[in-house]
Design an enzyme around this catalytic site. Structure first.
Site, mmCIF file in Angstrom:
data_model
loop_
_atom_site.group_PDB
_atom_site.id
_atom_site.type_symbol
_atom_site.label_atom_id
_atom_site.label_comp_id
_atom_site.label_asym_id
_atom_site.label_seq_id
_atom_site.Cartn_x
_atom_site.Cartn_y
_atom_site.Cartn_z
ATOM 1 N N LYS A 66 -11.060 -25.441 22.584
ATOM 2 C CA LYS A 66 -9.958 -24.478 22.474
ATOM 3 C C LYS A 66 -10.136 -23.555 21.275
ATOM 4 C CE LYS A 66 -5.963 -25.258 24.148
ATOM 5 N NZ LYS A 66 -4.676 -25.878 24.508
ATOM 6 N N GLU A 106 -17.702 -22.198 31.376
ATOM 7 C CA GLU A 106 -16.781 -21.241 31.984
ATOM 8 C C GLU A 106 -15.676 -20.893 30.995
ATOM 9 O OE1 GLU A 106 -15.307 -23.037 35.671
ATOM 10 O OE2 GLU A 106 -17.278 -23.890 36.046
ATOM 11 N N VAL A 151 0.727 -25.947 18.174
ATOM 12 C CA VAL A 151 1.692 -26.890 17.581
ATOM 13 C C VAL A 151 1.779 -28.128 18.482
ATOM 14 C CG1 VAL A 151 4.094 -27.220 16.877
ATOM 15 C CG2 VAL A 151 2.990 -24.993 16.575
ATOM 16 N N TYR A 152 1.870 -27.866 19.794
ATOM 17 C CA TYR A 152 1.892 -28.970 20.765
ATOM 18 C C TYR A 152 0.604 -29.797 20.635
ATOM 19 C CZ TYR A 152 1.643 -31.521 25.131
ATOM 20 O OH TYR A 152 1.507 -32.535 26.052
ATOM 21 N N SER A 162 -5.600 -33.350 34.369
ATOM 22 C CA SER A 162 -5.543 -32.482 33.208
ATOM 23 C C SER A 162 -6.970 -32.344 32.664
ATOM 24 C CB SER A 162 -4.604 -33.156 32.214
ATOM 25 O OG SER A 162 -4.416 -32.362 31.090
ATOM 26 N N MET A 163 -7.120 -31.829 31.459
ATOM 27 C CA MET A 163 -8.461 -31.692 30.903
ATOM 28 C C MET A 163 -8.432 -32.090 29.427
ATOM 29 S SD MET A 163 -10.712 -28.233 30.822
ATOM 30 C CE MET A 163 -10.007 -27.571 32.298
ATOM 31 N N LYS A 167 -18.625 -28.068 31.909
ATOM 32 C CA LYS A 167 -18.598 -29.051 32.997
ATOM 33 C C LYS A 167 -20.018 -29.528 33.240
ATOM 34 C CE LYS A 167 -14.812 -26.596 35.189
ATOM 35 N NZ LYS A 167 -14.318 -25.779 36.287
ATOM 36 N N LYS A 191 -11.823 -20.684 29.843
ATOM 37 C CA LYS A 191 -10.597 -21.420 30.166
ATOM 38 C C LYS A 191 -9.481 -20.380 30.298
ATOM 39 C CE LYS A 191 -7.892 -25.425 28.782
ATOM 40 N NZ LYS A 191 -6.552 -24.843 28.730
HETATM 41 O O1 NMN Z 1 -2.816 -31.642 29.731
HETATM 42 P P1 NMN Z 1 -1.600 -31.388 28.945
HETATM 43 O O2 NMN Z 1 -1.463 -32.305 27.757
HETATM 44 O O3 NMN Z 1 -0.386 -31.336 29.761
HETATM 45 O O4 NMN Z 1 -1.801 -29.915 28.316
HETATM 46 C C1 NMN Z 1 -2.486 -28.884 29.001
HETATM 47 C C2 NMN Z 1 -2.357 -27.583 28.243
HETATM 48 O O5 NMN Z 1 -1.017 -27.153 28.244
HETATM 49 C C3 NMN Z 1 -2.791 -27.662 26.788
HETATM 50 O O6 NMN Z 1 -3.571 -26.507 26.546
HETATM 51 C C4 NMN Z 1 -1.512 -27.597 25.996
HETATM 52 O O7 NMN Z 1 -1.695 -26.859 24.799
HETATM 53 C C5 NMN Z 1 -0.592 -26.842 26.919
HETATM 54 N N1 NMN Z 1 0.804 -27.284 26.729
HETATM 55 C C6 NMN Z 1 1.584 -26.587 25.877
HETATM 56 C C7 NMN Z 1 2.908 -26.976 25.641
HETATM 57 C C8 NMN Z 1 3.776 -26.164 24.705
HETATM 58 O O8 NMN Z 1 4.896 -26.566 24.464
HETATM 59 N N2 NMN Z 1 3.331 -25.061 24.161
HETATM 60 C C9 NMN Z 1 3.406 -28.114 26.297
HETATM 61 C C10 NMN Z 1 2.571 -28.825 27.166
HETATM 62 C C11 NMN Z 1 1.260 -28.403 27.373
#
Ligand code: NMN
Length: 330
Positions: free
Chosen positions: A313, A116, A39-40, A86-87, A289, A118
């Site tokens: 993902k 690799e 969802v994010y 981040s990635m 990578k 994740k």
């Molecule tokens: O690099 P960002 O945008 O911070 O995200 C890294 C990972 O963290 C992503 O896989 C993202 O799905 C996850 N994430 C999830 C939430 C959530 O609310 N479920 C919030 C921020 C990041």
């Protein structure tokens, strides 16, 4: 979509930014996500799409410009001399092919990738001086992280003394096995404590404890995958870096493999997509990578992500998707 005016995009961004930032705070600072990652990710990708249409609307507080989130005030802080980024991520084979095209165009030829898993945990930095572990820290906002050295010392697979007197930094993922997650949640439920939403949040909540005894009581584990500073190590590729980390006594995930171009990446994705449930640690995708570290340096980073790596993902796990409340629709 293509016909949105700047005003319309601006209005939508003004709604999306605070929502994403709120979810980021729940996820990164409180270790209690309000929504599932997919969802994010969906809303985050909408943000990127809109920002690409009108780059002048990108604001400094946009989630596209930030890594992680604020650090908890109770912890001492550390500065990451080399930022912990981040990635970037992709969700389809078509997007993966676009990534590969970009790399090949940049480099001028096909490249080898180290592929690799994740691991669904939290990033960890370890600093050694003359072979002795002197600092463990979280990523924090990428530049300032939390000092969790005493907690890291309680993690069984983290070597506190190396066989060689190296001074360097290594990075990887700290995670909680599914078995330990179940044990912990059962115990918490019995004691009337709130249970953790998933192993990732349980790991983050367990590492970020003020009392190392609590961390010690939760069996955390690590997979280390990056050598940040090389000292006198001769490490030309990511694959060699993993081999060196193994030799030095770090826990390294055994599944990584080198493949030329996208050949082999699809098989790896399919294989681990199927095996996913049977692994005792959570994975949420596969990371490619560029294997040659010299090419990695040439490709460099954006403000938030390296250009030489991408995460593919997996689709969300069905079993989990009802755990959290999904409140956002676009
Ligand atoms: O690099 P960002 O945008 O911070 O995200 C890294 C990972 O963290 C992503 O896989 C993202 O799905 C996850 N994430 C999830 C939430 C959530 O609310 N479920 C919030 C921020 C990041």
């Amino acid at each position: 979509m293509a016909d949105l005016t700047k005003e319309q995009v601006s209005q939508e961004l003004e709604k999306i930014r605070p929502q994403l930032n709120k979810w980021r705070e729940d996820y990164y600072t409180k270790d209690a996500p309000a929504v599932e990652d997919n969802v994010y990710d969906k809303l985050y990708n909408r943000l990127l799409e809109l920002e690409q249409m009108y780059p002048e609307l990108v604001t400094p507080d946009s989630p596209s410009q930030q890594v992680g989130d604020v650090t908890l005030p109770d912890f001492n802080k550390v500065t990451h001399d080399i930022p912990m980024l981040s990635m970037g991520d992709v969700f389809s084979e078509a997007e993966l092919a676009e990534f590969n095209d970009r790399i090949e165009k940049n480099v001028g030829h096909e490249v080898d990738y180290n592929v690799e898993l994740k691991i669904d945990g939290l990033s960890l930095s370890l600093i050694y001086e003359n072979g002795i572990l002197v600092q463990g820290s979280t990523r924090g906002n990428g530049t300032i992280g939390e000092n969790v050295t005493e907690n890291v010392k309680t993690i069984a697979d983290v070597p506190q003394k190396l066989s060689r007197p190296l001074s360097f930094e290594v990075r990887g993922e700290c995670f909680m096995s599914k078995k330990e997650f179940l044990r912990l949640n059962q115990a918490r439920e019995k004691d009337g404590h709130q249970v953790f939403a998933n192993p990732r949040n349980a790991a983050a909540g367990s590492l970020r404890q003020l009392d190392p005894k609590i961390t010690a009581s939760r069996k955390l584990a690590t997979f280390m995958y990056t050598i940040v500073t090389f000292d006198d190590l001769n490490v030309p590729t990511q694959h060699d870096a993993l081999e060196t980390l193994k030799e030095l006594g770090f826990n390294v995930n055994p599944t990584a493999k080198v493949t030329t171009g996208l050949k082999g990446v699809k098989d790896y994705i399919e294989h681990f997509g199927e095996l996913r449930d049977s692994l005792d640690y959570g994975i949420d995708g596969v990371v490619l990578k560029v294997n040659d570290l010299g090419l990695q340096r040439d490709l460099g980073n954006t403000v938030k992500v390296p250009r030489w790596e991408i995460a593919y993902k997996f689709p969300p796990e069905q079993a989990q998707s009802k755990v959290l409340d999904i409140t956002w629709t676009i």
